[in-house]
Design a protein around this motif. Structure first.
Motif, PDB file in Angstrom:
ATOM      1  N   LYS A 146       0.830  -1.212   0.000  1.00  0.00           N
ATOM      2  CA  LYS A 146       0.000   0.000   0.000  1.00  0.00           C
ATOM      3  C   LYS A 146       0.864   1.261   0.000  1.00  0.00           C
ATOM      4  CE  LYS A 146      -3.742  -0.245   2.757  1.00  0.00           C
ATOM      5  NZ  LYS A 146      -4.548  -0.739   3.907  1.00  0.00           N
TER       6      LYS A 146
ATOM      7  N   ASN B 224       1.885   2.093  -3.391  1.00  0.00           N
ATOM      8  CA  ASN B 224       0.785   2.615  -4.211  1.00  0.00           C
ATOM      9  C   ASN B 224       0.239   3.945  -3.709  1.00  0.00           C
ATOM     10  OD1 ASN B 224      -0.023   0.682  -6.413  1.00  0.00           O
ATOM     11  ND2 ASN B 224       0.257  -0.679  -4.679  1.00  0.00           N
ATOM     12  N   LYS B 225       0.885   4.491  -2.700  1.00  0.00           N
ATOM     13  CA  LYS B 225       0.466   5.775  -2.114  1.00  0.00           C
ATOM     14  C   LYS B 225      -0.927   5.710  -1.494  1.00  0.00           C
ATOM     15  CE  LYS B 225       1.182  10.637  -2.813  1.00  0.00           C
ATOM     16  NZ  LYS B 225       0.817  11.800  -3.590  1.00  0.00           N
ATOM     17  N   LEU B 226      -1.345   4.512  -1.113  1.00  0.00           N
ATOM     18  CA  LEU B 226      -2.631   4.418  -0.408  1.00  0.00           C
ATOM     19  C   LEU B 226      -2.392   4.673   1.074  1.00  0.00           C
ATOM     20  CD1 LEU B 226      -4.141   1.303  -2.186  1.00  0.00           C
ATOM     21  CD2 LEU B 226      -4.657   3.700  -2.584  1.00  0.00           C
ATOM     22  N   LEU B 227      -1.130   4.557   1.472  1.00  0.00           N
ATOM     23  CA  LEU B 227      -0.724   4.918   2.829  1.00  0.00           C
ATOM     24  C   LEU B 227       0.424   5.922   2.692  1.00  0.00           C
ATOM     25  CD1 LEU B 227      -0.545   1.440   4.625  1.00  0.00           C
ATOM     26  CD2 LEU B 227      -2.245   3.216   5.019  1.00  0.00           C
TER      27      LEU B 227
ATOM     28  N   PHE C 275     -11.404   0.462 -16.976  1.00  0.00           N
ATOM     29  CA  PHE C 275      -9.942   0.294 -16.975  1.00  0.00           C
ATOM     30  C   PHE C 275      -9.343   0.814 -18.287  1.00  0.00           C
ATOM     31  CE2 PHE C 275      -7.912  -2.145 -13.469  1.00  0.00           C
ATOM     32  CZ  PHE C 275      -8.991  -2.154 -12.600  1.00  0.00           C
TER      33      PHE C 275
ATOM     34  N   TRP D  46     -22.252  -2.846  -8.685  1.00  0.00           N
ATOM     35  CA  TRP D  46     -23.408  -2.664  -9.586  1.00  0.00           C
ATOM     36  C   TRP D  46     -22.994  -2.696 -11.048  1.00  0.00           C
ATOM     37  CZ3 TRP D  46     -22.878   1.677 -12.594  1.00  0.00           C
ATOM     38  CH2 TRP D  46     -21.997   2.642 -12.125  1.00  0.00           C
TER      39      TRP D  46
ATOM     40  N   GLU E 254      -5.687  -6.601  -1.564  1.00  0.00           N
ATOM     41  CA  GLU E 254      -6.283  -7.802  -0.951  1.00  0.00           C
ATOM     42  C   GLU E 254      -7.782  -7.621  -0.763  1.00  0.00           C
ATOM     43  OE1 GLU E 254      -5.881  -6.035   3.237  1.00  0.00           O
ATOM     44  OE2 GLU E 254      -5.822  -5.327   1.168  1.00  0.00           O
ATOM     45  N   LYS E 255      -8.288  -6.412  -1.070  1.00  0.00           N
ATOM     46  CA  LYS E 255      -9.727  -6.132  -0.921  1.00  0.00           C
ATOM     47  C   LYS E 255     -10.431  -6.205  -2.270  1.00  0.00           C
ATOM     48  CE  LYS E 255      -9.386  -3.308   3.052  1.00  0.00           C
ATOM     49  NZ  LYS E 255     -10.270  -2.839   4.068  1.00  0.00           N
ATOM     50  N   THR E 256     -11.762  -6.372  -2.212  1.00  0.00           N
ATOM     51  CA  THR E 256     -12.538  -6.251  -3.444  1.00  0.00           C
ATOM     52  C   THR E 256     -12.865  -4.772  -3.589  1.00  0.00           C
ATOM     53  OG1 THR E 256     -13.568  -8.255  -2.690  1.00  0.00           O
ATOM     54  CG2 THR E 256     -14.458  -7.304  -4.678  1.00  0.00           C
ATOM     55  N   TYR E 257     -12.344  -4.164  -4.616  1.00  0.00           N
ATOM     56  CA  TYR E 257     -12.481  -2.712  -4.711  1.00  0.00           C
ATOM     57  C   TYR E 257     -13.393  -2.260  -5.846  1.00  0.00           C
ATOM     58  CZ  TYR E 257      -8.686  -2.964  -8.255  1.00  0.00           C
ATOM     59  OH  TYR E 257      -7.919  -3.251  -9.338  1.00  0.00           O
ATOM     60  N   LEU E 258     -14.056  -3.214  -6.498  1.00  0.00           N
ATOM     61  CA  LEU E 258     -14.855  -2.837  -7.662  1.00  0.00           C
ATOM     62  C   LEU E 258     -16.289  -2.504  -7.274  1.00  0.00           C
ATOM     63  CD1 LEU E 258     -13.585  -5.644 -10.038  1.00  0.00           C
ATOM     64  CD2 LEU E 258     -12.874  -3.261 -10.044  1.00  0.00           C
ATOM     65  N   ASN E 259     -16.906  -1.624  -8.065  1.00  0.00           N
ATOM     66  CA  ASN E 259     -18.326  -1.304  -7.861  1.00  0.00           C
ATOM     67  C   ASN E 259     -19.136  -2.548  -8.145  1.00  0.00           C
ATOM     68  OD1 ASN E 259     -18.401   1.544  -7.445  1.00  0.00           O
ATOM     69  ND2 ASN E 259     -17.570   1.719  -9.511  1.00  0.00           N
TER      70      ASN E 259
ATOM     71  N   TYR F  84      -1.765  -2.829  -9.665  1.00  0.00           N
ATOM     72  CA  TYR F  84      -1.842  -3.286  -8.268  1.00  0.00           C
ATOM     73  C   TYR F  84      -3.099  -4.098  -8.016  1.00  0.00           C
ATOM     74  CZ  TYR F  84      -2.794  -2.548  -3.209  1.00  0.00           C
ATOM     75  OH  TYR F  84      -3.107  -2.694  -1.881  1.00  0.00           O
TER      76      TYR F  84
END
Lengths: 265, 233
Positions: B49, B52-55, B99, B89, B82-87, B79
């Motif tokens: 993270k 990736n500049k998420l932290l 993408f 819907w 480890e999370k599901t980050y997609l919408n 990247y």
């Protein structure tokens, strides 16, 4: 990149707003054709008690619930689109896109402003649907011409401009409060609420000082700008200027946090 | 073009008093498949993270192809969190469009062909998919970019053992020798065959960084058995 962000922002929000607007307008139409006198008469003839009258009342009540619901929903979605889509799990995607944080803020802000305006216009249209009577159009036209003769053509730009600036500043204050809450290690939502109250208090105090202290020089400036219309339009500058300044401060603050202090945990 | 794709100097991230990543100094050359290995809570996810500049680091710095994490580095890095980050819907095809819109190196043809191989219908919405299928979709999206550096956080953690081999095949098939893949996992035995270098992380520190060849030459052990030895409880 901003246009692409806007495209997806509107796609994500339109699917929530549009059905709601449609339901509100349909309910307004239903209410338009409800004639309580007629319903009472039919009830008396057919049922002997107020069945239709009750349904009519229910339709009116539902309409009011929908009107309030739309305003609440607009605010909640505005909050959710910033909090969840940038600072929640979706942020893992949004912040790994090659997009600058300021573009994220601008896209959320534009979408929020558009939906707030749309919600207001749809609500106003629904009220017009229910209350429109013959001669109403003429009344509206007269109101527009009275406004025009009072403030001139400039008024048609300055007043909506000031409204927009106040709206943007209000939205950015929410974003700044959420962003400030985000940098707290614990109780992020509670801290955001506290920051919202604090920013609200600070902004009101600053506005108060501004209005009481800087009144005279400002009147001179607006006098020059508006060429004689300062008496009427001058008042707008007192709203517009602080909104722009405060909005800019909130924007810079939110951008700083998203750019330099982001911590998606 | 520098030979180093990822470099960090004294990279540190603390949460309260706990240092999740502790003074990590590391240099990863281009063109390698690197295993970022460590037990749970060793700092693997935090490290990725930070890249990736998420932290935001508490101290030190990380450079991706010479760039500090930001817009330039994001264009180079693909990247998988480890999370599901997609919408949920959105339809898979819409996410592919998303993408394609944002990443110039995204190859949608590649994505559709991988979806077909895994029997995933592009018209399906993510909402209707199991967690495992969603993870596969995410991996497909990430591997369909022609990036310089792939950072994959537990790419095989959530899928069944039968699908693991296929996922490793996807990673290998899409691997261009000029690019670099850093993948974190604790399922070492499953991925050992594709690794060229390993980095062992323990309590946020790098305790070991060698090529797999070196490990075999020096100790005659597999990465898995060396890992068990280093991290014995």
């Amino acid at each position: 990149m901003l246009t692409k962000l806007l495209k997806y922002e509107f796609k994500a929000t339109a699917r929530l707003f549009l059905p709601f607007y449609l339901v509100l307008l349909v309910f307004a139409l239903v209410n338009r054709f409800i004639d309580f006198e007629q319903l009472v008469a039919i009830d008396a003839q057919v049922f002997g008690f107020g069945v239709l009258e009750m349904f009519g009342f229910l339709a009116r009540l539902l309409y009011f619930v929908l009107v309030v619901g739309i305003q609440v929903m607009t605010l909640l979605i505005l909050l959710q689109r910033f909090y969840k889509s940038l600072l929640g799990d979706e942020g893992y995607l949004m912040f790994t896109l090659p997009v600058h944080p300021r573009q994220h803020i601008v896209s959320k802000l534009i979408a929020a402003a558009v939906w707030i305006t749309a919600s207001g216009l749809v609500t106003a249209s629904s009220i017009m649907i229910i209350t429109a009577r013959a001669g109403m159009w003429e009344v509206l036209q007269r109101a527009v011409s009275v406004f025009g003769s009072a403030f001139g053509v400039t008024g048609f730009f300055v007043f909506p401009g000031a409204l927009l600036a106040v709206m943007a500043s209000g939205i950015l204050m929410i974003y700044a409060a959420v962003a400030l809450g985000h940098i707290s290690p614990r109780h992020k939502i509670l801290v955001s609420l506290a920051w919202y109250a604090a920013l609200g208090f600070a902004s009101t105090t600053l506005l108060f000082i501004f209005l009481t202290r800087i009144r005279a020089p400002l009147q001179e400036i607006t006098g020059v700008i508006n060429d004689g219309m300062a008496i009427n339009l001058g008042i707008v500058w007192y709203v517009l200027l602080p909104a722009v300044v405060l909005g800019a401060i909130y924007f810079v603050l939110t951008n700083y946090i998203l750019e330099r202090r982001l911590n998606l945990e | 073009m520098s030979d180093t794709i990822l470099e960090c100097r004294n990279l540190t991230k603390t949460f309260g008093r706990i240092a999740a990543v502790n003074e990590v100094t590391l240099s990863i050359p281009r063109g390698n498949i690197v295993g970022l290995l460590g037990p749970n809570a060793s700092g693997k996810t935090t490290f990725l993270k930070l890249c990736n500049k998420l932290l935001t680091p508490t101290a030190g710095e990380v450079l991706i192809a010479g760039h500090k994490p930001g817009n330039e580095s994001k264009k180079l890095v693909s990247y998988l969190p480890e999370k599901t980050y997609l919408n949920d819907w959105m339809k898979v095809s819409e996410i592919i469009g998303f993408f394609g819109d944002f990443y110039t190196d995204f190859n949608s043809g590649k994505a559709y062909s991988m979806l077909e191989k895994l029997n995933i219908n592009p018209k399906d919405r993510l909402k209707t998919m199991s967690r495992g299928t969603r993870e596969k979709v995410q991996l497909i999206l990430v591997m369909s970019r022609e990036a310089q550096l792939y950072l994959l956080d537990e790419p095989i953690g959530g899928v069944d053992p039968a699908a693991r081999d296929y996922i490793l095949d996807i990673i290998l098939e899409n691997y261009d020798p000029a690019t670099t893949i850093i993948l974190s996992t604790h399922l070492i035995a499953d991925i050992e065959k594709i690794l060229e270098q390993v980095v062992f992380l323990k309590e946020g520190r790098v305790v070991f960084h060698r090529s797999v060849e070196q490990i075999r030459e020096e100790s005659g052990k597999s990465v898995d058995s060396l890992f068990r030895e280093v991290f014995r409880c």
